[in-house]
Write a protein that holds these residues in place. Structure first.
Motif, PDB file in Angstrom:
ATOM      1  N   LYS A   1      -3.477-101.257 -14.786  1.00  0.00           N
ATOM      2  CA  LYS A   1      -3.570 -99.810 -14.626  1.00  0.00           C
ATOM      3  C   LYS A   1      -4.062 -99.435 -13.222  1.00  0.00           C
ATOM      4  N   ALA A   2      -5.109-100.116 -12.785  1.00  0.00           N
ATOM      5  CA  ALA A   2      -5.638 -99.833 -11.456  1.00  0.00           C
ATOM      6  C   ALA A   2      -4.602-100.185 -10.379  1.00  0.00           C
ATOM      7  N   PHE A   3      -3.856-101.272 -10.613  1.00  0.00           N
ATOM      8  CA  PHE A   3      -2.825-101.710  -9.695  1.00  0.00           C
ATOM      9  C   PHE A   3      -1.762-100.628  -9.534  1.00  0.00           C
ATOM     10  N   GLU A   4      -1.302-100.113 -10.696  1.00  0.00           N
ATOM     11  CA  GLU A   4      -0.251 -99.103 -10.683  1.00  0.00           C
ATOM     12  C   GLU A   4      -0.764 -97.810 -10.037  1.00  0.00           C
ATOM     13  N   LEU A   5      -2.030 -97.495 -10.288  1.00  0.00           N
ATOM     14  CA  LEU A   5      -2.628 -96.300  -9.706  1.00  0.00           C
ATOM     15  C   LEU A   5      -2.644 -96.418  -8.173  1.00  0.00           C
ATOM     16  N   LEU A   6      -3.090 -97.564  -7.689  1.00  0.00           N
ATOM     17  CA  LEU A   6      -3.146 -97.771  -6.244  1.00  0.00           C
ATOM     18  C   LEU A   6      -1.737 -97.704  -5.646  1.00  0.00           C
ATOM     19  N   ARG A   7      -0.782 -98.325  -6.339  1.00  0.00           N
ATOM     20  CA  ARG A   7       0.592 -98.347  -5.838  1.00  0.00           C
ATOM     21  C   ARG A   7       1.152 -96.919  -5.742  1.00  0.00           C
ATOM     22  N   GLN A   8       0.923 -96.140  -6.805  1.00  0.00           N
ATOM     23  CA  GLN A   8       1.466 -94.784  -6.833  1.00  0.00           C
ATOM     24  C   GLN A   8       0.851 -93.910  -5.749  1.00  0.00           C
ATOM     25  N   VAL A   9      -0.455 -94.024  -5.587  1.00  0.00           N
ATOM     26  CA  VAL A   9      -1.121 -93.154  -4.611  1.00  0.00           C
ATOM     27  C   VAL A   9      -0.697 -93.529  -3.197  1.00  0.00           C
ATOM     28  N   LEU A  10      -0.597 -94.835  -2.935  1.00  0.00           N
ATOM     29  CA  LEU A  10      -0.127 -95.254  -1.614  1.00  0.00           C
ATOM     30  C   LEU A  10       1.261 -94.690  -1.327  1.00  0.00           C
ATOM     31  N   ALA A  11       2.144 -94.763  -2.343  1.00  0.00           N
ATOM     32  CA  ALA A  11       3.516 -94.307  -2.163  1.00  0.00           C
ATOM     33  C   ALA A  11       3.549 -92.803  -1.939  1.00  0.00           C
ATOM     34  N   GLU A  12       2.792 -92.057  -2.759  1.00  0.00           N
ATOM     35  CA  GLU A  12       2.841 -90.608  -2.653  1.00  0.00           C
ATOM     36  C   GLU A  12       2.235 -90.101  -1.348  1.00  0.00           C
ATOM     37  N   GLN A  13       1.151 -90.762  -0.909  1.00  0.00           N
ATOM     38  CA  GLN A  13       0.474 -90.310   0.293  1.00  0.00           C
ATOM     39  C   GLN A  13       1.082 -90.902   1.563  1.00  0.00           C
ATOM     40  N   GLY A  14       2.014 -91.835   1.413  1.00  0.00           N
ATOM     41  CA  GLY A  14       2.603 -92.475   2.585  1.00  0.00           C
ATOM     42  C   GLY A  14       1.583 -93.265   3.364  1.00  0.00           C
ATOM     43  N   LYS A  15       0.743 -94.000   2.650  1.00  0.00           N
ATOM     44  CA  LYS A  15      -0.331 -94.764   3.304  1.00  0.00           C
ATOM     45  C   LYS A  15      -0.078 -96.262   3.185  1.00  0.00           C
ATOM     46  N   THR A  16      -0.664 -96.965   4.117  1.00  0.00           N
ATOM     47  CA  THR A  16      -0.670 -98.419   4.094  1.00  0.00           C
ATOM     48  C   THR A  16      -2.124 -98.868   4.081  1.00  0.00           C
ATOM     49  N   ALA A  17      -2.419 -99.890   3.263  1.00  0.00           N
ATOM     50  CA  ALA A  17      -3.775-100.430   3.260  1.00  0.00           C
ATOM     51  C   ALA A  17      -3.832-101.609   4.220  1.00  0.00           C
ATOM     52  N   ILE A  18      -4.792-101.558   5.145  1.00  0.00           N
ATOM     53  CA  ILE A  18      -5.012-102.685   6.050  1.00  0.00           C
ATOM     54  C   ILE A  18      -6.118-103.534   5.450  1.00  0.00           C
ATOM     55  N   CYS A  19      -5.853-104.820   5.267  1.00  0.00           N
ATOM     56  CA  CYS A  19      -6.827-105.640   4.565  1.00  0.00           C
ATOM     57  C   CYS A  19      -6.952-107.021   5.187  1.00  0.00           C
ATOM     58  N   LYS A  20      -7.952-107.747   4.714  1.00  0.00           N
ATOM     59  CA  LYS A  20      -8.148-109.131   5.136  1.00  0.00           C
ATOM     60  C   LYS A  20      -8.060-110.013   3.907  1.00  0.00           C
ATOM     61  N   ILE A  21      -7.511-111.207   4.093  1.00  0.00           N
ATOM     62  CA  ILE A  21      -7.358-112.129   2.987  1.00  0.00           C
ATOM     63  C   ILE A  21      -7.487-113.543   3.543  1.00  0.00           C
TER      64      ILE A  21
END
Lengths: 203, 292
Positions: free
Chosen positions: B123-143
């Protein structure tokens, strides 16, 4: 025979229409199996186009003289006037030469110039076997405007119209042979970057 | 799909989304082995020490970092493990940026991975995916992948997300040494218009499915023929262009022009014109237009 310029393509069932390929007008004569290519200003251009020597083998009759167009094809198979100029200037042998025959002056050692173009053309098609390098051009009877529409996207800028009933004339051809410009359609489907490179950028 | 190659969690703020990582691409280039030409046995690479003039087992090797010419500092496994890394088993989102701007800054990509959420994180995954798509954002991360901390961009992709590892800024070479056109070049409006027209006429939708690696396919067909005991067929050379091809192109174009006319004339045929012959005659341009 020198063509008469007209204002625009037209339709007339008395005329055979052909593409005015971007090439050089060339009279090809074959005698005893030896080909001579006569291009405006040059006595014999055959030395610059050794690949066309096989043209004589495609002819069913010796002692033959053809009127046609000398082309250089680029790797995509499109006629390239720049490559042709380089060849004629003796600057290497780029591209692949081709000859498109349109008219017949002599056949079997006899002049056929007094025959109507209808007869000369049929004769030409009968004696010239189409090959990879030389062929009889495709002609379209009556349909000048259609041909012009078809050629515009290919980047060809003119059509030729030969009167089917006219004999071969020396000098200006009058109504026997006409050249009509094609207004290019836009946009062209296959432009190349070479067009940009040819521009005198930056002086 | 193949086995996941990494398990961990996306972390931002207090949110933790357990996910698996899958390689999004695979190399399809054909690999060869080195054989001895005489006996066709596989060549073995031995680790050789020129100082002792002997072959060294891998267990007798250590990692050395050349900090100046010919001078090394040795790093043991224990020292490697002790290197402090915060981003262990986590995709740590550092910030969210505008996707369009990020695309410009993050062009030096290394590798793409698909993400798959664990059921409890779906659920959290889908929420993050949807919000990123709607807002046109990219998450910059480290792994941390393969013992290395990597910079990455996280983007929505279809119904999943795509993690794209990026080169660190100091890995990207400067382009200032290239010989590039300077501002002094002046372009005439006509030249610009022509270039714009050329670009416009070749503008289309990029569809990756239209492109394939022809060299690989040709090489593979030769290999398959040899495996099947056949004499490999010499690769098809590009046919030299023929005058017949030009004539065929002309004929195709004439046929297309004729078809275009026919379909343009079709609506007129519905009106009370009995035959197409007469319809043609009406639409014919003047017989002859001669110049003065």
């Amino acid at each position: 025979m020198l063509p008469t310029e007209v204002a625009s393509p037209f339709d007339d069932p008395d005329y055979l229409f052909e593409a005015w390929w971007p090439g050089a007008r060339a009279i090809a004569s074959c005698e005893r199996g030896v080909l001579r290519l006569q291009v405006a200003g040059l006595a014999d251009a055959g030395a610059s186009f050794p690949e066309l020597a096989t043209l004589s083998a495609q002819l069913a009759e010796d002692g033959t003289m053809l009127d046609g167009t000398l082309l250089i094809l680029d790797p995509d198979g499109r006629p390239d006037a720049d490559l042709l100029r380089q060849r004629l200037a003796g600057a290497g042998r780029p591209g692949r030469p081709a000859y498109v025959a349109s008219d017949l002056l002599w056949a079997g050692g006899q002049s056929v110039r007094l025959n109507a173009f209808r007869v000369r053309r049929a004769w030409l098609e009968a004696i010239l076997e189409p090959g990879d390098r030389a062929t009889v051009g495709r002609g379209y009877r009556g349909d000048g405007t259609l041909l012009a529409e078809a050629l515009a996207p290919l980047g060809v800028d003119g059509i030729s119209a030969r009167h089917l009933g006219a004999r071969y004339r020396s000098g200006p051809a009058g109504d026997a042979w006409l050249r009509a410009p094609i207004v290019p359609a836009e946009p062209r489907p296959r432009p190349t970057l070479a067009l940009i490179l040819r521009l005198p950028l930056g002086e | 799909m193949a086995r996941s190659l990494w398990r961990g969690a996306i972390q931002f703020g207090l949110v933790t989304i357990p996910v698996k990582l899958y390689l999004a691409t695979e190399s399809t280039s054909i690999g060869f082995n080195m054989l001895h030409a005489d006996c066709l046995n596989r060549i073995q690479m031995k680790i050789y020490c020129p100082h002792h003039d002997e072959v060294v087992p891998r267990s007798d090797t250590v990692r050395g970092y050349e900090w100046s010419k010919g001078r090394y500092v040795v790093m043991t496994d224990a020292e490697m493990d002790a290197v402090p890394l915060k981003t262990v088993r986590a995709i740590e989102i550092e910030m969210f940026v505008d996707a369009k701007r990020e695309a410009h800054e993050a062009q030096f990509v290394k590798q793409a991975y698909y993400l798959e959420p664990d059921p409890m994180g779906a659920k959290a995954f889908e929420l993050l995916r949807q919000v990123l798509a709607e807002q046109g954002k990219t998450a910059i991360c480290k792994i941390v992948l393969k013992d290395r901390e990597q910079l990455a961009a996280l983007n929505p992709y279809d119904n999943t997300m795509l993690l794209t590892t990026l080169h660190w800024p100091d890995e990207v070479r400067s382009h200032t040494e290239l010989n590039l056109p300077t501002a002094e070049i002046t372009v005439k409006p006509a030249e610009r218009a022509m270039a714009e027209q050329l670009i416009a006429s070749m503008t289309g939708e990029f569809s990756p499915a239209d492109y394939r690696d022809d060299y690989r396919a040709a090489l593979m067909s030769v290999i398959e023929a040899k495996v099947g005991g056949e004499e490999p067929v010499p690769a098809q050379r590009v046919e030299p262009t023929k005058i017949g091809d030009l004539m065929a192109a002309l004929e195709a174009s004439v046929a297309a022009a004729r078809e275009a006319r026919r379909s343009a004339a079709a609506p007129a045929a519905d009106a009370a014109v009995p035959t197409s012959e007469t319809a043609d005659a009406d639409q014919r341009p003047p017989r002859r237009r001669r110049s003065a």
